[in-house]
Design an enzyme around this catalytic site. Structure first.
Site, PDB file in Angstrom:
ATOM      1  N   CYS A  58       4.352   2.384   8.899  1.00 28.26           N
ATOM      2  CA  CYS A  58       3.264   1.592   8.550  1.00 28.26           C
ATOM      3  C   CYS A  58       3.490   0.381   7.330  1.00 28.26           C
ATOM      4  O   CYS A  58       2.873  -0.564   7.029  1.00 28.26           O
ATOM      5  CB  CYS A  58       2.269   2.400   7.581  1.00 28.26           C
ATOM      6  SG  CYS A  58       2.016   3.797   8.767  1.00 28.26           S
ATOM      7  N   HIS A  80      -6.682   1.312   9.863  1.00 24.42           N
ATOM      8  CA  HIS A  80      -5.546   1.020   9.816  1.00 24.42           C
ATOM      9  C   HIS A  80      -4.567   0.903  11.101  1.00 24.42           C
ATOM     10  O   HIS A  80      -3.946   2.128  11.549  1.00 24.42           O
ATOM     11  CB  HIS A  80      -4.992   2.245   8.776  1.00 24.42           C
ATOM     12  CG  HIS A  80      -3.426   2.308   8.581  1.00 24.42           C
ATOM     13  ND1 HIS A  80      -2.681   1.345   8.336  1.00 24.42           N
ATOM     14  CD2 HIS A  80      -2.622   3.411   8.403  1.00 24.42           C
ATOM     15  CE1 HIS A  80      -1.495   1.801   8.046  1.00 24.42           C
ATOM     16  NE2 HIS A  80      -1.380   3.083   8.457  1.00 24.42           N
ATOM     17  N   CYS A  82       2.573   2.860   1.762  1.00 25.58           N
ATOM     18  CA  CYS A  82       3.449   3.924   2.016  1.00 25.58           C
ATOM     19  C   CYS A  82       3.659   4.051   3.685  1.00 25.58           C
ATOM     20  O   CYS A  82       2.743   3.504   4.202  1.00 25.58           O
ATOM     21  CB  CYS A  82       2.661   5.315   1.745  1.00 25.58           C
ATOM     22  SG  CYS A  82       1.031   5.496   2.455  1.00 25.58           S
TER      23      CYS A  82
END
Ligand SMILES: NC(=O)c1ccc[n+]([C@@H]2O[C@H](COP(=O)([O-])OP(=O)(O)OC[C@H]3O[C@@H](n4cnc5c(N)ncnc54)[C@H](O)[C@@H]3O)[C@@H](O)[C@H]2O)c1
Lengths: 451, 430
Positions: B95, B386, B417
């Site tokens: 990510c 996301h 994160c």
């Protein structure tokens, strides 16, 4: 790019059928292609009245590479080549008697006009005539030209330019426009010039080179065509449309090497955002085309406030607010800017079910007329273009019958293409068009509506 | 204060573009990573007039990637309106991919190796790669190398029905076998993050993002794609009351506070950011929204070290602050990626915890609390969704614009994160 009927009427079988049934025989119009000559044949220039413009006209035509012939005589005269255009200088008319000369000159010449030919009459405006007889003669030109336009066939058009005393220097750009393929769907119109400082040395192939042109509603339809034509003529196009149309807008911008600005022109901060964008990114705009427009049709008695208000907001109020903001901010609009506002035939003729739309589009005409003197002071112009029946996604959704009738009730017997509107707007945007200001140019093939 | 190499310069963020994000198997179910990244690049090209331009480098990546996409970014460039002579390479840091890509581009600009570059990321969980099982793969390889028909038949005869079940991609950590949400739930429980505060954070994310859309904030950050004009995960009418009705999906027993409403859904989407030197931007008449000042990565040992999987940014930020002589409160805006509402809350709680800051971060005093009014002011991943590698680009462009709107000299902190116990953080300044 022609509509189905025009293609059909020009096919082998179609020609036979339409001729036998006496159906309209629309032809494919001569449209501008970069690099092509201004006209496909020679021009004959004649006069009725004292005629102060013949030399100027001849010079413009020769500079454009056009062969200028002397008048044709009634018995057929000169050599047999078909004419590309017939230009009559009718300035200096003193009374109706002078008009006989117009008839004598035009009749044999028009007989020899080729397809998509041009008849152009230059005259003094009736408004500043010295006597009733002179006013009558000048006004008579209108009826003459409008009728010729209706008699011409095969894609030929007739238009008139009013050249007031002192505005002779403004003639070149309109003259070239009306003779060229750029004016393919402009027919039966009268344009009035004004005196202006007309810059020279324009690049014919790229008349908008180095210019920054804003086009609203550029994601599709007429706006996309305007963006394409402006880019072809050398402008950097700032293509504006609502955020929801952003993907189509990006495609248009990418095809023409322009930039996309997603903006709802009715947003409260839209004028300010556009001004900031233009000053920060482009050092101001040379050309602004207010093209975005919507319809929300209903009979007046059934129309809710939302329909009325949204149409007014997009079609009229946004044009006013954005133009005002551009004028108010130093550097947002170049001193010699060109603003072109898209009106509509409905704004001239009215249309059942379109009270809101027609009101907004008529408002546009009033707006440009009122602003013109102010624009002239800074060397700028503001004009309107009123399209007639233009074949777009919007009209493709109309019922077949309405669409067919809508597209045929004009002297060219066909609907116009978005590019026809675009060419007219691009011409008004040229530096050389400084002497066209406060005008509303109809691009309607001489529609029967509001004529 | 940072010891800046005098020969370097700060990279400018000129602007960004993304397509609206779409929940998995919805609007973009038929779109590939390459389709989405190409469309996103083209939107950026249109916004900034980059047709036919060769920018220094395009750097992007995807977390879930087909084998055929080994050159994903370069292929997207070739399909876009950028000049075909534009070099490109792929990066992948879970990510953190999008933000890391921006840092890489910014660093090359800082060193003068390139004048401009595009950083991006894309992910699809709808068109995700399916792998065949290892057994089947071995059979297929020997089939491929078999020379005679007999050898081929022999190889084929080794196929067993069980081998034909593909390995589905899972959002799970290879070393623990736990889903990311399960990891986050452990951290949430450890930090005693309550259900209500998570739902509050989620509702505010939706409300903030909806308000930003309504005022046109995203007009020059998003370009519609395949009929979608806004993120379809966005719920403008989201509220704590509505979110309270959802059943927990991660964690167990009383400690189960994490629902589909306060966790990000699987999402498809792409984003891109245009970075450049100030000179390049000025020469092109393009704006400078902000500069990328500095960045830091960190990783935690979530396997044996007793730290939470998503806690790495907590460690990265103090290093970044120290290097730049800043305190945690010296920022006007904070962008903390909302992988889960509980992650954001645990992160902030940890920075404000004296014992944690002393023992784990080695700080004399805690970093302290941050003003919640400055957090994710235009919404974040809980609202937008996301698409793993696309989140960094979304945040960088949005924060840069936020800083620009607030005026010169404003500062923003990004904290993201990532899977594998990693974190990427950065400072932007207008
Ligand atoms: N098509 C015709 O026959 C015809 C005839 C007369 C006049 N016109 C006028 O020509 C213009 C273009 O018409 P068209 O046929 O191409 O229509 P169209 O509907 O195909 O295109 C209009 C464009 O304007 C955009 N637009 C609408 N509201 C907007 C807003 N608030 N902000 C920014 N952009 C907005 C739309 O998204 C669309 O892309 C309009 O002003 C229309 O009234 C068209």
């Amino acid at each position: 790019m022609a509509d189905w009927y025009t293609s059909f009427a020009n096919s082998g079988v179609g020609t036979t059928i339409t001729e036998q049934l006496g159906l309209p025989r629309p032809v494919e119009l001569r449209r501008y292609e970069p690099g092509e000559p201004l006209l496909p044949g020679p021009v004959v220039v004649g006069s009725a009245g004292a005629g102060r413009l013949r030399d100027a006209v001849t010079t413009v035509l020769r500079d454009a590479g056009v062969t200028v012939q002397s008048p044709v005589t009634a018995d057929g005269g000169t050599d047999g080549e078909k004419l590309g255009a017939v230009v009559l200088d009718a300035t200096g008319l003193t009374g109706p008697g002078d008009l006989a000369a117009a008839h004598d000159f035009l009749a044999p010449a028009i007989k020899r006009l080729r397809a998509s030919g041009r008849v152009l009459v230059l005259a003094d405006p009736p408004s500043d005539a010295g006597s009733p007889a002179q006013a009558a003669a000048r006004q008579a030109v209108d009826g003459l030209v409008r009728s010729i336009a209706k008699e011409l066939r095969a894609g030929s058009t007739a238009n008139a330019i009013h050249v007031p005393e002192g505005a002779e220097g403004s003639l070149a750009s309109p003259l070239r426009f009306f003779l060229s393929g750029r004016s393919a769907y402009v027919d039966g119109q009268l344009l009035t010039l004004s005196a202006a400082d007309v810059p020279t040395g324009e690049d014919d192939a790229k008349p908008l080179a180095g210019k920054v042109a804003v086009v609203t509603g550029a994601a599709r339809g007429i706006g996309a065509a305007i963006a394409e034509v402006m880019a072809r003529d050398g402008a950097h196009v700032v293509a504006v449309d609502i955020p929801a149309a952003g993907d189509k807008l990006a495609r248009v911008a990418n095809e023409i090497g322009g930039t996309a600005l997603q903006l709802d022109i009715t947003a409260e901060d839209a004028p300010q955002r556009l001004v900031e964008h233009l000053t920060e990114r482009h050092g101001g705009a040379d050309v602004v085309v207010h093209n975005a427009g919507i319809t929300r049709d209903k009979l007046l008695v059934n129309m809710d406030a939302a329909r009325w208000n949204t149409v007014m907001a997009v079609n009229l109020q946004a044009q006013l607010d954005i133009t005002q903001a551009l004028l108010d901010t130093d550097g947002a609009l170049k001193p010699d800017a060109r603003v072109v506002c898209v009106s509509s035939q409905s704004g001239i003729a009215g249309n059942r079910g379109q009270t809101n739309y027609a009101a907004s589009k008529a408002g546009v005409i009033g707006m440009v007329r009122a602003w013109a003197p102010h624009f002239a002071e800074r060397g700028a112009t503001i004009n309107a273009v009123a399209p007639g029946f233009i074949i777009t996604e919007m009209t493709a959704k109309m019922p077949f019958g309405t669409r067919e009738i809508g597209s045929r009730i004009n002297s060219l017997q066909q609907g116009g293409l978005p590019v026809d509107v675009a060419e007219t707007i691009a011409w008004l945007s040229q530096p050389g068009s400084a002497g066209v200001n406060g005008q509303t140019v109809r691009v309607c093939g001489q529609s029967l509506l509001g004529a | 204060m940072a010891t800046q190499n005098p020969a370097t310069r700060k990279a400018a963020i000129v602007g960004g573009n993304r397509i609206p994000f779409a929940r998995s198997n919805s609007a973009y179910a038929q779109a590939s990573n390459q389709d989405m990244l190409t469309a996103t690049l083209d939107g950026l090209v249109a916004r900034f007039g980059l047709q036919g331009e060769s920018v220094g480098e395009v750097v992007a990546g995807a977390v879930l990637k087909h084998a055929r996409d080994y050159n994903l970014t370069r292929e997207a460039v070739l399909g876009s309106k950028l000049a075909p002579t534009t070099p490109a390479y792929d990066v992948q840091q879970a990510c953190g991919t999008g933000l890391e890509a921006a840092v890489l581009v910014a660093n090359k600009i800082a060193l003068g190796q390139i004048e401009a570059g595009i950083a991006g990321g894309v992910d699809t969980t709808s068109d995700a790669p399916l792998a065949v099982s290892d057994d089947l793969r071995r059979v297929l390889i020997s089939l491929n190398s078999a020379k005679t028909m007999g050898d081929r038949l022999k190889a084929l005869a080794r196929i067993r029905p069980g081998q034909l079940v593909p390995d589905m991609p899972r959002n799970a950590e290879p070393r623990t076998g736990l889903a990311m949400g399960d990891h986050a739930a452990i951290t949430a429980e450890e930090w005693q993050i309550g259900r209500e505060e998570q739902d509050e954070l989620a509702a505010r994310s939706h409300q903030n993002m909806a308000a930003a859309y309504d005022r046109g904030f995203f007009d020059d950050l998003v370009t519609p794609f395949l009929g979608l004009t806004r993120d379809n995960n966005l719920r403008p009418d989201s509220s704590v009351e509505k979110l309270a009705k959802l059943k927990p999906v991660f964690g167990t027993g009383d400690g189960a506070t994490m629902t589909a409403g306060n966790s990000t859904p699987l999402t498809d989407g792409a984003s891109a950011v245009l970075l450049a030197s100030d000179e390049w931007a000025a020469a092109k008449g393009l704006p400078v929204l902000a500069h990328l000042v500095d960045a830091q990565t960190a990783a935690v040992d979530y396997v044996h070290g007793g730290e939470g999987l998503l806690m790495a940014p907590v460690y990265a930020v103090p290093v970044l602050l120290a290097r730049n002589g800043l305190s945690l409160q010296d920022f006007d805006f904070y962008e903390i990626h909302e992988a889960f509402a509980s992650t954001v809350l645990a992160t902030m709680k940890a920075w404000d915890d004296p014992a944690f800051c002393k023992e784990k971060l080695g700080l004399d005093a805690p970093l302290g609390a941050i003003d919640r009014a400055k957090l994710n002011v235009h919404g974040s991943s809980l609202a937008a969704g996301h698409p793993f590698a696309a989140t960094g680009g979304r945040i960088v462009a949005s924060l840069a614009k936020t800083l620009h709107e607030a005026g010169p000299g404003k500062r923003g902190l990004i904290s993201i994160c990532a899977a594998g116990g990693q974190g990427v953080v950065a400072i932007l300044e207008s």
